[in-house]
Design an enzyme around this catalytic site. Structure first.
Site: not given
Ligand code: PMP
Length: 285
Positions: A52, A105, A151, A184
């Site tokens: 990831r 750059r 991320k 989320e």
């Molecule tokens: N959504 C967001 C926005 C996050 O920052 C995280 C934490 N990394 C998650 C979901 C959960 O992801 P993971 O299970 O990979 O930690």
């Protein structure tokens, strides 16, 4: 005790682990990161996290200056060199030191940092009683603006949502996308259960594809439970029998109130508890 931090090719004492104020990670949030756990001396889902990280980097056209296998080895080394068995690991790759303009750059070398520290767990009480969450005004960034699958170091969207939650007296929040569907939480993925069927927003809803989310989906299916990735709105959460969140730090945690509506019996539900136990068994096995 002072931690040893991996910074640009070597492990240095934390006092010496500093990054330039001209680093575009600092100036612009230009970079990517991962949050990873180690349990009993083993890094959990290391390959998935490294993949990831490299996917995030690729999406922002950032070339990490080492191959994924070497990154994985350095992450293991960061845990071992600090004598840790249970750890929270933060990997950060920023665009690196440049000038005051946006132009990447001008940043010849990405900055790579790995911090392995002891883990600060949520209080047990939160797991026993369950969390209260609210939905907040700040929507999750649309996929076509900055895909939440990346991320990135730009967490302001999530931080604004978190502040809105804190102002409302809760520690985690439900973020909707601009179509009004549930996306989320500020740092966790969300699931709801009704009549034994587990549902969670699909990737198109604009979410980070959580590694805990994927693990819990697999665990649920291996137990014969039905899991559907589908759009959900707030109503779906309000009428659920159970709601729970997943994330690297939180693992699996029950939600007992959404926007003032009690969920199910008002306590973490049976399926949530089953999945939490299965997750704990997995990470400790
Ligand atoms: N959504 C967001 C926005 C996050 O920052 C995280 C934490 N990394 C998650 C979901 C959960 O992801 P993971 O299970 O990979 O930690």
């Amino acid at each position: 005790m002072s931690l040893k931090i991996y910074l640009d090719g070597k492990f240095v004492p934390e006092e010496d682990a500093s990054v330039s104020v001209f680093d575009h990670g600092y100036l612009y949030g230009d970079g990517v990161f991962e949050g990873i756990r180690a349990y009993s001396g083993k890094v959990f889902k290391l390959d998935e996290h490294v993949r990831r990280l490299y996917d995030s980097a690729r999406a922002i056209m950032l070339e990490i200056p080492m191959p994924p296998q070497e990154m994985a080895a350095k992450i293991n080394e960061a845990v071992n060199i600090n004598g840790l068995t249970d750890a929270y690991i933060r990997v950060v790759v920023s665009r690196g030191k440049g000038d005051l303009g946006l132009d990447p750059r001008k940043c010849p070398r990405p900055t790579v940092v790995i911090i392995a520290a002891s883990i600060q767990l949520y209080p047990q009480e939160l797991y026993d009683k369950g969390l209260e969450v609210v939905s907040v005004p700040t929507n999750r960034i649309p996929n076509e603006c900055l895909n939440p699958r990346i991320k990135s170091l730009n967490y302001l969207n999530n931080i604004l949502a978190k502040i809105e939650g804190i102002n409302a007296g809760v520690i985690e929040v439900v973020m909707l996308n601009r179509n009004g569907y549930v996306a989320e939480c500020s740092g966790d993925n969300i699931f709801c259960i009704r009549d034994g069927v587990i549902r969670t927003p699909p990737v198109e809803a604009g979410i980070l594809l959580g590694i805990t989310r994927g693990t819990v989906i697999d665990l649920a299916r291996s137990k014969g439970l039905q899991v559907i990735e589908t759009n959900l709105n707030r109503f779906d959460l309000y009428v659920s029998d159970e709601v729970f969140l997943t994330g690297t730090a939180a693992e699996v945690i029950g939600v007992v109130k959404v926007d003032g509506r009690a969920i199910g019996s008002g306590k973490p539900g049976e399926i949530t508890r089953t999945l939490k136990a299965a997750f704990e068994e997995l990470v400790r096995s």
